[in-house]
Scaffold this active site. Structure first.
Site, PDB file in Angstrom:
ATOM      1  N   HIS A  93       0.821  -1.210   0.000  1.00 24.95           N
ATOM      2  CA  HIS A  93       0.000   0.000   0.000  1.00 24.95           C
ATOM      3  C   HIS A  93       0.857   1.263   0.000  1.00 24.95           C
ATOM      4  O   HIS A  93       1.741   1.396   0.842  1.00 24.95           O
ATOM      5  CB  HIS A  93      -0.885  -0.038   1.254  1.00 24.95           C
ATOM      6  CG  HIS A  93      -1.924   1.033   1.326  1.00 24.95           C
ATOM      7  ND1 HIS A  93      -2.192   1.721   2.490  1.00 24.95           N
ATOM      8  CD2 HIS A  93      -2.771   1.534   0.397  1.00 24.95           C
ATOM      9  CE1 HIS A  93      -3.166   2.572   2.281  1.00 24.95           C
ATOM     10  NE2 HIS A  93      -3.535   2.491   1.015  1.00 24.95           N
TER      11      HIS A  93
ATOM     12  N   HIS B 133      -1.262  11.322  -2.085  1.00 26.64           N
ATOM     13  CA  HIS B 133      -2.536  10.787  -1.599  1.00 26.64           C
ATOM     14  C   HIS B 133      -3.564  11.886  -1.355  1.00 26.64           C
ATOM     15  O   HIS B 133      -4.697  11.824  -1.833  1.00 26.64           O
ATOM     16  CB  HIS B 133      -2.313   9.994  -0.306  1.00 26.64           C
ATOM     17  CG  HIS B 133      -3.574   9.442   0.272  1.00 26.64           C
ATOM     18  ND1 HIS B 133      -4.394  10.166   1.108  1.00 26.64           N
ATOM     19  CD2 HIS B 133      -4.174   8.236   0.111  1.00 26.64           C
ATOM     20  CE1 HIS B 133      -5.435   9.430   1.436  1.00 26.64           C
ATOM     21  NE2 HIS B 133      -5.324   8.253   0.854  1.00 26.64           N
TER      22      HIS B 133
HETATM   23  O1  G3P Z   1      -6.674   1.396  -2.996  1.00 28.01           O
HETATM   24  C1  G3P Z   1      -6.917   1.068  -1.693  1.00 28.01           C
HETATM   25  C2  G3P Z   1      -6.643   2.189  -0.743  1.00 28.01           C
HETATM   26  O2  G3P Z   1      -5.424   2.771  -1.084  1.00 28.01           O
HETATM   27  C3  G3P Z   1      -7.719   3.223  -0.715  1.00 28.01           C
HETATM   28  O3  G3P Z   1      -7.621   4.089   0.358  1.00 28.01           O
HETATM   29  O4  G3P Z   1      -7.126   6.264   1.355  1.00 28.01           O
HETATM   30  O5  G3P Z   1      -5.356   4.549   1.294  1.00 28.01           O
HETATM   31  O6  G3P Z   1      -6.045   5.698  -0.782  1.00 28.01           O
HETATM   32  P1  G3P Z   1      -6.491   5.192   0.559  1.00 28.01           P
HETATM   33 CA    CA Z   2      -4.771   4.562  -2.382  1.00 30.34          CA
END
Ligand code: G3P
Ligand code: CA
Length: 246
Positions: free
Chosen positions: A13, A55
């Site tokens: 992630h 992000h």
């Molecule tokens: O793609 C999954 C996840 O990354 C979505 O949430 O807020 O971490 O971008 P966020």
């Molecule tokens: Ca994401």
């Protein structure tokens, strides 16, 4: 659309966003060093149409800049320090361009899940530009999996580059999931793992969808989800939930 699924079950992630500043080349390098085969990251447009990784809507949390990132041109964004907020070892990190990320993925043989995170009001434009660019930048590699919470962004990506696989992101259960994913010709649905139980996994799989879940940091929960038939786990804990996790 070709509905093959070449992606591995574990996805790092934001690159490896808890071991290095998220959405930077340093984070991607750490994911690769730990042997991961796929990364997720967030991409948006600068004011002058460059695609870069970030992000949040604003620069405040993960750089030494401030304000809405999409309102600045790339020559201003590139000067920002995107690493010091995380630790003094990362002072030289910059916001990376998508082109540099594609090159790094090629170097490390990493597959990619590109989350389209449009600046408010730029959903369709971001989806269109990002899909067209990804198609070229990832030539000769496994095509990236595009995902977004924005229906409009995915629709524009579908129109611009229909052959690129798409996944609809949902943070809340939507009873309309089947119509939405069918209209967008999605290969996958990307859900907050808290929305899922065994029955819902079976329902989604019966409809022919692949399932990616985020953000799963507990190994027992990751194991349970994989046993239910979830196809991919997006995790911050890339040190614990490694590439060969079962
Ligand atoms: O793609 C999954 C996840 O990354 C979505 O949430 O807020 O971490 O971008 P966020
Ligand atoms: Ca994401």
């Amino acid at each position: 659309m070709n509905k093959t699924w070449p992606y591995p079950p574990i996805v790092a992630h934001r690159g490896g966003g808890k071991l290095a500043p998220e959405n930077t080349l340093a984070a991607i390098d750490i994911g690769a060093q730990l042997g991961h085969r796929m990364i997720e990251f967030d991409a948006k447009l600068s004011q002058d149409g460059e695609i870069f990784l970030l992000h949040d809507d604003t620069l405040d949390r993960t750089s030494n800049g401030w304000g809405v990132a999409g309102q600045l041109p790339w020559d201003k964004l590139v000067q920002l320090d995107a690493g010091s907020w995380f630790g003094s070892a990362f002072t030289d990190e910059r916001l990376p361009l998508l082109a540099d990320v594609a090159a790094r993925c090629r170097q490390h043989r990493l597959m990619a899940n590109i989350e389209i995170k449009p600046t408010t009001g730029l959903d369709a434009e971001t989806g269109r530009v990002l899909a067209l660019a990804s198609r070229v930048m990832w030539q000769g590699q496994v095509m990236p999996l595009l995902s977004s919470f924005s229906y409009q962004a995915l629709e524009a990506a579908q129109q611009a580059a229909p052959e690129l696989p798409r996944g609809l992101l949902l943070d809340e259960w939507d009873d309309n999931w089947q119509a939405l994913t069918t209209t967008l010709d999605c290969v996958s649905i990307h859900l907050n793992h808290k929305l899922l139980d065994k029955a819902r996994v079976a329902l989604l799989k019966q409809a022919g969808l692949r399932i990616l879940v985020y953000t799963v940091n507990n190994p027992d929960r990751a194991r349970e989800l994989l046993q239910w038939g979830v196809d991919a786990i997006c995790t911050d804990r890339i040190d614990v939930i490694g590439p060969d996790f079962r």
